[in-house]
Design an enzyme around this catalytic site. Structure first.
Site, PDB file in Angstrom:
ATOM      1  N   LYS A 111       4.906 -47.684 -95.767  1.00  0.00           N
ATOM      2  CA  LYS A 111       3.918 -46.886 -95.035  1.00  0.00           C
ATOM      3  C   LYS A 111       3.648 -45.582 -95.769  1.00  0.00           C
ATOM      4  CE  LYS A 111       7.478 -44.831 -92.077  1.00  0.00           C
ATOM      5  NZ  LYS A 111       7.937 -44.606 -90.694  1.00  0.00           N
ATOM      6  N   TYR A 146      -2.497 -14.125-107.023  1.00  0.00           N
ATOM      7  CA  TYR A 146      -3.043 -13.499-105.828  1.00  0.00           C
ATOM      8  C   TYR A 146      -2.062 -12.502-105.216  1.00  0.00           C
ATOM      9  CZ  TYR A 146      -6.884 -16.883-105.613  1.00  0.00           C
ATOM     10  OH  TYR A 146      -8.003 -17.626-105.875  1.00  0.00           O
TER      11      TYR A 146
END
Length: 811
Positions: free
Chosen positions: A480, A706
């Protein structure tokens, strides 16, 4: 190979059960799935802890195979084929290979060591092939099975053999030595690999040296400890750095020039590598050239032309929904057989295309070689063959749908990716044809960040968990969430090859995608939505049923579609309190299922909530007891015989005594365990890697990224790499909490991680733009990253963006 079967019987000490002792054997096989098996094949039914070749004999007989080496003659088949009965089929394979090796009298180089065996073998093949017709181990076939299969590839035209031998336990090398029977030995680097199989380093070295017990000489780096373990009569040819006591002394002149001193002879060699491992492997090859008496000029020219060796078959996404299998660096008959088997295992489309160069070093006369290649391609049902080279265009011209080009340039000038769609393409060519240019054109274009998936490691981890189970216990594997981020299609194909019993997915669309990719094995949908029931039935997917309301809705659908005994799987909630029937629901469940022929209960299962937490062991045992009691009640009241399963990955490791009829393997398959000891048995599966885009010099006081989170307090060298939080890297891993690896050295992440990039400190690392960066893999492990950011490895793996290219490879 063409051997009368009656000659083989005494060699492997077999008892004969058959009707035709006059038949000829021209092929040996251990893989029932190979399309190359035929009526001249001798099939060895190997038996392991969790595999048994005997169970495939009936289907092999149906395909035309008639000759089998077995440790038991299957019931009802004794008159259907010829059987050679032995005590141990692996030992019989090894005995046969040793006998076969003795039919040939030419030099054989045997290589062992901890690292570098395959590289040295491939480089020696390149260096010696102008003078010799060489047979060598394909890929890294150096095991108890791989070595005999390699040696069996010898034919009458070969005049030099190069075989590698790897061991992990005491007693293994004596068997390989009897098979290879080397005349010249090579000992490469001795490292820590497989230390766990030996009591000491001395014992490991002694075992490896048994390969050379009858060799005329052994080439090795001068080492007092190693030489003390050799027989006093063993002739050696040694090298070392700046050591006059070695037969050959090596000194460095700059980064890429070696000064070679042998007795009174001195010369220099330029090598095309800078890393230490490649340098030492190059020296080992140079020692072989000296041993064989090559002149200085030839050694200098050939060593300068050595190249990085790609030892892996890689599966890549191609343009127009194609799958590319990249084997673009070698073209010989033995490796072609391996590549075609790999193609069959990993095809994603029924249409199969092979782009193939002229084949070198086969040992066969050219007409016989291409007749064999023609049959190989036919047996493997290849739809289209594109031949590139002078010979292949002549000898395969009659193959159906064959296209011929003189050079790679000619092919690229006339073909492009638009000529291929919805097909699996094997690209296999000798290095001189530069087929990597074809791969570049045909593969899907993505950025430089890739997640490499090691299919060998997947197989290893699967077999590790199998080793903790009874042979009769079934295995369900979870694929999955895009195979825990690794890629569900390719993993599912490998699991089908290993014949696991069930696959598990979370939602119906995951199962449908697997069906569309050609997966035919049973698939259980663990979180079925009512709206997807019709689609599940259409694609033969089996639902988990976790409540009376869900069961009623599925029964209504079954009635509407006139289904009978459609397989369902009952989920019991024994303490997870997520999904499932509780004890109070069992009477209603029994009432719904009694005398109901629309559905059939294939399995009953539950899920452990804390099997990875030692302090909750009693709670886990309580869950197991509830499951045993409740499932037994259902079995009795409904008079059914379903598969029962409750163990997940950590359950298999910690509670194997409660394995019932089946277990469910999840994260462990992908190399992540929940226990430090468990992790030592698992191999790393996924390696997330990228490259350095740019390197900058940052002055004191300047900032990076940043919000100026990093400010240099000393002159700093940084590198920018193209991966960020949009690719699945947690932003919280930045600001010097995490690191990546460049040239085996740690580089701390500096500043905030950006959406598509992050910056690292490479001040003390010798690196340049374009160098490879490991984000996680063997170092750092994905578990280290998860620990730093306060999550679990599952989240990291499943968060890797689909824009990151997945590359699947097999050594």
């Amino acid at each position: 190979m063409s051997l009368p079967i009656q000659n083989i019987i005494p060699v492997i000490h077999a008892k004969w059960f058959g009707s035709d002792e006059t038949c000829l054997i021209d092929n040996v096989s251990i893989d029932s799935r190979s399309l190359q098996n035929n009526n001249g094949t001798l099939f060895f039914a190997l038996v392991g802890q969790h595999h048994d070749g005997h169970q495939y004999i009936s289907e092999l007989i149906a395909t035309g195979v008639q000759h089998f080496v077995v440790s038991r003659v299957p019931e009802k088949l004794s008159d259907k084929a010829n059987f050679l009965l032995v005590n141990n089929t692996l030992e019989a394979l090894q005995q046969f290979a040793a006998y076969y090796r003795k039919q040939f009298d030419f030099p054989i180089i045997g290589i062992t060591g901890s690292n570098g065996k395959t590289i040295v073998k491939e480089w020696l093949n390149f260096l010696l092939s102008p003078e010799y017709n060489i047979i060598r181990s394909p890929k890294s076939y150096n095991s108890q099975v791989g070595v005999p299969l390699s040696v069996i590839g010898i034919n009458e035209r070969h005049n030099l053999g190069i075989f590698e031998a790897g061991i992990s336990l005491v007693g293994e090398m004596e068997k390989l030595s009897a098979i290879i029977q080397p005349t010249l030995g090579i000992l490469t680097n001795i490292g820590s690999a497989h230390n766990e199989g030996f009591a000491s380093e001395e014992e490991k070295i002694s075992e490896k040296l048994k390969l050379f017990k009858d060799a005329e000489a052994v080439i090795l780096r001068k080492n007092v400890k190693v030489e003390a373990l050799l027989s006093p009569s063993q002739k050696t040819f040694t090298w070392n750095y700046n050591d006059a006591s070695a037969d050959v002394s090596i000194s460095k002149k700059g980064a890429s020039v070696l000064e070679i001193t042998q007795k009174d002879h001195r010369f220099s060699v330029e090598i095309p590598f800078h890393d230490k491992a490649s340098e030492e492997n190059t020296i080992t090859c140079l020692m072989v050239l000296l041993h064989f008496g090559y002149d200085q000029k030839t050694i200098q020219e050939r060593i300068a032309n050595l190249y990085p060796v790609e030892m892996r078959l890689q599966v890549k996404n191609g343009n127009n929904n194609c799958t590319i299998i990249d084997d673009s660096y070698s073209s010989d008959y033995q490796s072609l057989k391996i590549a075609l088997d790999f193609l069959e295992q990993h095809k994603t489309h029924q249409k199969k295309t092979v782009i193939l160069s002229d084949i070198f070093q086969s040992g066969f006369p050219v007409e016989e070689l291409y007749a064999k290649v023609f049959r190989l391609l036919t047996h493997n049902k290849i739809d289209t063959v594109i031949g590139i080279g002078e010979s292949i265009g002549t000898y395969l011209k009659d193959y159906p749908n064959f296209k011929s080009f003189a050079t790679t340039h000619d092919f690229l000038s006339q073909f492009n990716s638009e000529h291929f769609s919805n097909e699996t393409i094997l690209i296999k060519g000798a290095r001189s044809f530069q087929f990597e240019e074809i791969v570049v054109v045909l593969e899907e274009k993505t950025h430089e960040t890739v997640l490499e998936i090691n299919l060998n490691a997947i197989s290893h981890n699967l077999n590790y968990y199998k080793s903790k189970l009874k042979p009769s216990t079934k295995m369900m594997v979870m694929v999955k969430a895009f195979g825990y981020g690794s890629g569900s299609f390719e993993i599912a194909k490998l699991l089908a090859h290993h014949k696991v019993d069930y696959l598990g997915v979370a939602f119906a669309d995951e199962g449908i995608a697997l069906r569309n990719a050609g997966i035919t094995m049973p698939i259980i949908v663990m979180n079925p939505e009512n709206t997807a029931f019709s689609a599940m039935v259409a694609y033969n997917l089996e639902p988990e049923i976790y409540s009376a309301s869900v069961l009623k809705k599925f029964i209504v659908l079954a009635q509407q579609k006139n289904l009978s005994d459609y397989p369902i799987h009952l989920k019991l909630d024994t303490g997870m309190h997520r999904l499932g029937f509780e004890g109070k629901d069992l009477d209603e469940l029994i009432g719904l299922l009694k005398n109901n022929n629309f559905v059939s209960v294939k399995s009953i299962f539950s899920h452990l909530s804390s099997s990875d937490v030692p302090e909750f062991r009693d709670f886990t045992l309580e869950q197991i007891q509830k499951f045993d009691s409740w499932s037994s009640l259902l079995i009795k009241e409904l008079n059914i015989a379903p598969i029962r399963h409750i163990l997940n990955t950590s359950g298999i490791y910690s509670f194997a005594e409660h394995q019932f009829d089946m277990v469910r393997l999840g994260i462990g398959l992908y190399g992540v365990g929940n226990d430090p000891e468990e992790m030592t048995h698992l191999e790393n599966v996924g390696t997330l890697k990228t490259i350095i885009l740019q390197i900058k010099e940052i002055a004191v006081g300047e900032s990076v990224g940043y919000s100026r989170k990093f400010r240099a307090t000393v002159p700093t060298r940084t590198a920018t790499i193209p991966i960020g939080y949009a690719d699945g890297i947690p932003r919280s891993w930045g600001n010097e909490k995490g690191y990546v690896t460049i040239n085996h050295q740690k580089a701390r992440i500096v500043g905030n991680i950006c959406m598509d990039m992050l910056m690292i400190d490479v001040t003390n690392i010798d690196c340049r733009e374009g160098d490879t960066v490991i984000v996680f893999g063997k170092s750092p492990r994905v578990t280290e990253l998860a620990d730093v950011v306060g999550t679990i490895a599952y989240e990291i793996l499943t968060s890797i963006s689909h824009r990151v290219k997945r590359v699947f490879y097999k050594e």
